[in-house]
Write a protein that holds these residues in place. Structure first.
Motif, short mmCIF file in Angstrom:
data_model
loop_
_atom_site.label_atom_id
_atom_site.label_comp_id
_atom_site.label_asym_id
_atom_site.label_seq_id
_atom_site.Cartn_x
_atom_site.Cartn_y
_atom_site.Cartn_z
N UNK A 1 -9.39 13.91 12.80
CA UNK A 1 -8.15 14.12 13.57
C UNK A 1 -8.40 13.89 15.05
N UNK A 2 -9.53 14.37 15.57
CA UNK A 2 -9.84 14.21 17.00
C UNK A 2 -10.00 12.73 17.36
N UNK A 3 -10.63 11.96 16.47
CA UNK A 3 -10.83 10.54 16.75
C UNK A 3 -9.51 9.78 16.86
N UNK A 4 -8.49 10.23 16.12
CA UNK A 4 -7.21 9.53 16.10
C UNK A 4 -6.17 10.18 17.02
N UNK A 5 -6.54 11.29 17.67
CA UNK A 5 -5.55 12.04 18.45
C UNK A 5 -5.00 11.26 19.64
N UNK A 6 -5.82 10.37 20.20
CA UNK A 6 -5.36 9.61 21.35
C UNK A 6 -4.50 8.42 20.96
N UNK A 7 -4.53 8.03 19.69
CA UNK A 7 -3.77 6.86 19.24
C UNK A 7 -2.39 7.22 18.74
N UNK A 8 -2.26 8.36 18.05
CA UNK A 8 -0.97 8.74 17.45
C UNK A 8 -0.63 10.18 17.84
N UNK B 1 5.33 6.97 8.07
CA UNK B 1 5.24 8.17 8.91
C UNK B 1 5.36 9.44 8.05
N UNK B 2 6.22 9.38 7.06
CA UNK B 2 6.35 10.52 6.15
C UNK B 2 5.05 10.76 5.39
N UNK B 3 4.43 9.67 4.97
CA UNK B 3 3.13 9.82 4.30
C UNK B 3 2.09 10.42 5.24
N UNK B 4 2.12 9.98 6.49
CA UNK B 4 1.19 10.53 7.48
C UNK B 4 1.43 12.03 7.69
N UNK B 5 2.67 12.41 7.76
CA UNK B 5 2.99 13.83 7.93
C UNK B 5 2.49 14.64 6.74
N UNK B 6 2.60 14.07 5.54
CA UNK B 6 2.10 14.78 4.36
C UNK B 6 0.58 14.96 4.45
N UNK B 7 -0.11 13.86 4.85
CA UNK B 7 -1.57 13.95 4.97
C UNK B 7 -1.96 14.97 6.05
N UNK C 1 -6.71 7.76 4.49
CA UNK C 1 -6.17 8.07 5.81
C UNK C 1 -6.38 6.88 6.75
N UNK C 2 -7.53 6.23 6.61
CA UNK C 2 -7.80 5.06 7.45
C UNK C 2 -6.85 3.92 7.10
N UNK C 3 -6.61 3.72 5.79
CA UNK C 3 -5.69 2.68 5.36
C UNK C 3 -4.27 2.98 5.84
N UNK C 4 -3.86 4.22 5.79
CA UNK C 4 -2.53 4.63 6.25
C UNK C 4 -2.39 4.36 7.75
N UNK C 5 -3.44 4.63 8.50
CA UNK C 5 -3.39 4.35 9.94
C UNK C 5 -3.26 2.85 10.19
N UNK C 6 -4.00 2.05 9.41
CA UNK C 6 -3.92 0.59 9.58
C UNK C 6 -2.53 0.07 9.27
N UNK C 7 -1.92 0.59 8.22
CA UNK C 7 -0.57 0.15 7.85
C UNK C 7 0.43 0.50 8.94
N UNK D 1 0.81 -1.22 0.00
CA UNK D 1 0.00 0.00 0.00
C UNK D 1 0.85 1.26 0.00
N UNK D 2 2.11 1.12 0.36
CA UNK D 2 2.97 2.30 0.44
C UNK D 2 3.03 3.02 -0.90
N UNK D 3 3.18 2.26 -1.95
CA UNK D 3 3.30 2.88 -3.27
C UNK D 3 1.98 3.56 -3.67
N UNK D 4 0.84 2.90 -3.39
CA UNK D 4 -0.45 3.50 -3.72
C UNK D 4 -0.68 4.81 -2.95
N UNK D 5 -0.37 4.75 -1.65
CA UNK D 5 -0.59 5.94 -0.81
C UNK D 5 0.33 7.07 -1.25
N UNK D 6 1.57 6.73 -1.53
CA UNK D 6 2.52 7.75 -2.00
C UNK D 6 2.03 8.39 -3.29
N UNK D 7 1.52 7.56 -4.18
CA UNK D 7 1.03 8.07 -5.46
C UNK D 7 -0.13 9.04 -5.26
N UNK D 8 -1.06 8.67 -4.36
CA UNK D 8 -2.22 9.54 -4.11
C UNK D 8 -1.79 10.85 -3.45
#
Length: 699
Positions: free
Chosen positions: A185-192, A124-130, A97-103, A73-80
């Motif tokens: 963002x609020x829903x995921x703030x406690x996880x990451x 993590x770099x992809x997450x920072x971009x998002x 974003x949900x798929x990135x969190x799962x990965x 999925x890294x390549x797909x997410x990077x492409x998007x």
């Protein structure tokens, strides 16, 4: 026959040979069957093993494929993420974003995989971009809103109310554009932590934009309110606080349009905004000199703001409550300071005017006015508008007595005596009680106790001085009744205050230190300075010369009772002396004469004493009876004028009446014992029935 048998034998041999040949063939077939059966079983087992191995390989391939799917999925997410057409509002952004969190969650939970740190870093770099895309979009939306509002045409907003309305309407309209992203963002703030960091940055940006918009508007509104209520501090505080209450509530409601989770930064912003109101009000508060204004300010801040508004909406008004509490503390501090000054200048330092000491003239004048009103009332028809005219105290309702609505009149009746009128009280009493009534609900209990003790002590001291002045200007009875009446008023009016009027004072007792110093300064002690035992003078000074701390309790309510008791006793003693002073002197001489006789002196005969002749006793008794008859009405009239309470008058005069009755009883017993019937007729002492009848008019 032999040949026939031989033929049968040959046939039997042939059959036997055939049978043996068949048996050989069957044995061969059996061997071949066993061989084929063994080979078939071996082949079946080999096939089953191959099928099992095939199934295991398929499962392994699927498992590897599943694990590789997270990495693939890294390549797909990077492409998007690198796509120029990607938008945070597109339908595929949140699933990505949900798929990135799962990965990231999967890789983080398997640190034993090959290239684990490499892939985790890339994800993590992809997450920072998002996150950067989300933050950029949200921040730009908020900043554009602020920019539009700041650049609006001033002519389109004629007043500040419209400006505030526009501030909230614009932001509420834009909230749905970013609320979905912020909620993700609020829903995921406690996880990451990355989500929490972005959420904090969005919070800060939102609050910065709100402060940029509201700061100048709030300052201008507060300035406008100040100019409108420049001379009315209470109206200014009430309107300013009401304005900030609406601001805090509106800001919380607007915040909830954008966010679902609270943040302490919002209250920090609101506290900062409330501080602008506090900075304007505090310089005015610390220059207020009137106790009425300060107590009303305390009531506004404590009752209307904290108890009414804040308690009903504590969550939204937490920041406002902090500012109001700080303001309330300043008002209370100023109120305590001004009360100290008020006690010193207006109670302790009060210089009574001639009219303040014009007793009983002012009471008699008010009584005449009341009598004239009653006479006029009788002349008017029953339906006249003045049919309910009575002597009342319009100011009495202003004196708050610990939350009760009781009248200042000690007894419930339709008319009020002049002595009970609030306006007829001695000024220091009126000022003290009004001062305490204003302080009672405004300051802490401990502070109120200290101030009330100080005020009551000063008031009692001023009453003692006023009573002395009245006694010098008029009569001693006027001074005593004036003091008794006002001490009764004080005791009655402070009773509803549910507080202890006792304070503790701590003092340092240096008596032991002084005695030890005298001992060490004694020349005989010099020789003991350097002794190496317990008799060393310096050690004894340190042990014996330690100062002691003493605690003293001062109860101002008991002090009022003590002065009231002393004033009543003085009045009783003075009245008793006025009525039967001659009899007391006579009985004292008789007691002295009897004491001399019992101590071995000469026997006495009372009738032979020059001062105890029947004629002289008759003069003394007649004079006493006449004094009682002439002065009793004046005394009762004064008591009624000052005390204006039959029960109180009866209680106060009862000891005087008892003293008179007891004195006449003693005199009757003495005369009956010492004089003959002829002498008793000459003396003509009034009977107890006559004395009781004379005194009965006081009941």
């Amino acid at each position: 026959m032999r040949d026939y048998l031989s033929g049968f034998q040959e046939q039997c041999d042939a059959i036997l040979n055939d049978v043996n040949s068949a048996l050989q063939h069957l044995e061969s077939l059996q061997k071949q069957y066993l061989f084929v059966s063994t080979k078939t079983g071996t082949l079946h087992e080999a096939c089953e093993q191959l099928l099992k191995e095939q199934s295991e390989l398929v499962d392994l391939a699927e498992n590897i494929q599943q694990k590789l799917s997270y990495f693939n999925e890294l390549e797909n997410i990077n492409t998007k993420l690198n796509s120029p057409t990607l938008s945070v509002n597109s339908e595929g952004f949140i699933p990505m974003l949900a798929k990135l969190d799962d990965c990231i969650a999967y890789i983080s939970s398997h640190p034993n995989f090959k290239d684990y740190p490499v892939y985790l870093t890339k994800f993590k770099q992809c997450l920072l971009k998002a996150m950067h895309l989300i933050k950029t979009y949200t921040v730009n939306t908020l900043q554009n809103l602020t920019s539009q509002l700041m650049k609006r045409d001033p002519s389109a907003v004629p007043n500040s109310d419209n400006a505030f309305t526009l501030f909230y309407v614009k932001f509420r309209a834009a909230a749905p554009k970013v609320r979905t992203l912020i909620e993700q963002v609020e829903q995921r703030s406690e996880k990451m932590p990355e989500y929490q960091q972005v959420l904090n940055e969005i919070h800060q940006c939102y609050l910065d934009q709100r402060e940029l918009l509201l700061g100048p508007s709030i300052s201008s509104t507060v300035t406008e309110l100040t100019s409108q209520n420049n001379r009315d501090h209470c109206a200014l505080v009430r309107s300013g606080c009401a304005f900030m209450v609406h601001v805090c509530q509106d800001e919380h409601q607007l915040y909830n349009e954008f966010f679902t989770k609270p943040t302490p930064k919002l209250d920090e912003l609101l506290e900062k905004l409330c501080l602008s109101l506090y900075d304007v009000l505090r310089p005015m508060i610390i220059h207020v000199i009137h106790l009425e204004t300060l107590s009303e300010l305390c009531g506004i801040l404590k009752n209307e703001m904290l108890e009414d508004h804040v308690q009903n909406n504590a969550e939204q008004l937490g920041a406002f409550a902090a500012g109001v509490k700080q303001m309330l503390e300043d008002v209370q501090e100023r109120l305590v300071y001004r009360t100290h000054i008020y006690i010193q200048t207006d109670i302790i330092g009060y210089k009574p005017a001639p009219g303040d000491l014009a007793y009983p003239d002012k009471l008699e004048m008010m009584e005449q006015i009341a009598q004239s009103l009653k006479e006029e009332q009788k002349k008017l028809p029953s339906e006249a508008s003045f049919s309910d005219v009575r002597l009342e105290d319009p100011e009495s309702c202003n004196l708050v007595k610990s939350g009760s609505a009781e009248s200042l009149n000690p007894r419930q009746q339709s008319t009020i005596s002049p002595a009970d009128l609030h306006g007829m009280w001695y000024p220091t009493v009126r000022r003290t009680l009004v001062c305490l009534s204003k302080l009672y609900r405004c300051i802490d209990r401990a502070v109120f106790q200290g101030l009330s003790q100080e005020a009551l002590s000063a008031c009692v001291h001023s009453l003692l001085g006023a009573a002395d002045a009245i006694s010098k200007n008029k009569t001693q009875v006027d001074g005593q009744l004036f003091l008794i009446k006002h001490l009764l008023i004080l005791r009655e009016q402070i009773a509803p205050f549910h507080t202890d009027f006792t304070i503790k004072e701590i003092s340092l007792d240096l008596k032991k230190t002084r005695d030890a110093a005298f001992k060490i300064l004694n020349p005989k002690a010099v020789s003991r300075f350097f002794r190496l035992n317990s008799n060393n003078a310096l050690i004894q000074f340190l042990l014996e010369g330690t100062p002691e701390i003493r605690e003293h309790y001062i109860d101002s309510k008991k002090d009022v009772d003590r002065h009231l008791k002393a004033a009543c006793e003085q009045f009783i003693q003075q009245q008793t002396k006025q009525f039967i002073e001659q009899l007391e002197e006579f009985m004292t001489k008789v007691a002295a004469l009897k004491a001399m006789a019992t101590q071995g002196g000469p026997k006495y005969s009372l009738s032979q004493q020059p001062w105890a002749q029947p004629a002289k006793i008759n003069d003394m008794v007649s004079s006493t009876y006449k004094t009682i008859k002439t002065k009793l009405q004046s005394t009762l009239r004064s008591m009624s004028l000052y005390l204006s309470n039959k029960d109180t008058e009866f209680i106060l005069f009862k000891p005087v009446r008892n003293n008179i009755q007891q004195m006449f009883q003693k005199l009757h017993a003495l005369l009956k014992e010492e004089f003959s019937n002829e002498d008793l007729q000459i003396i003509a002492c009034p009977s107890m029935e006559q004395v009781n009848l004379l005194l009965s008019i006081s009941k």
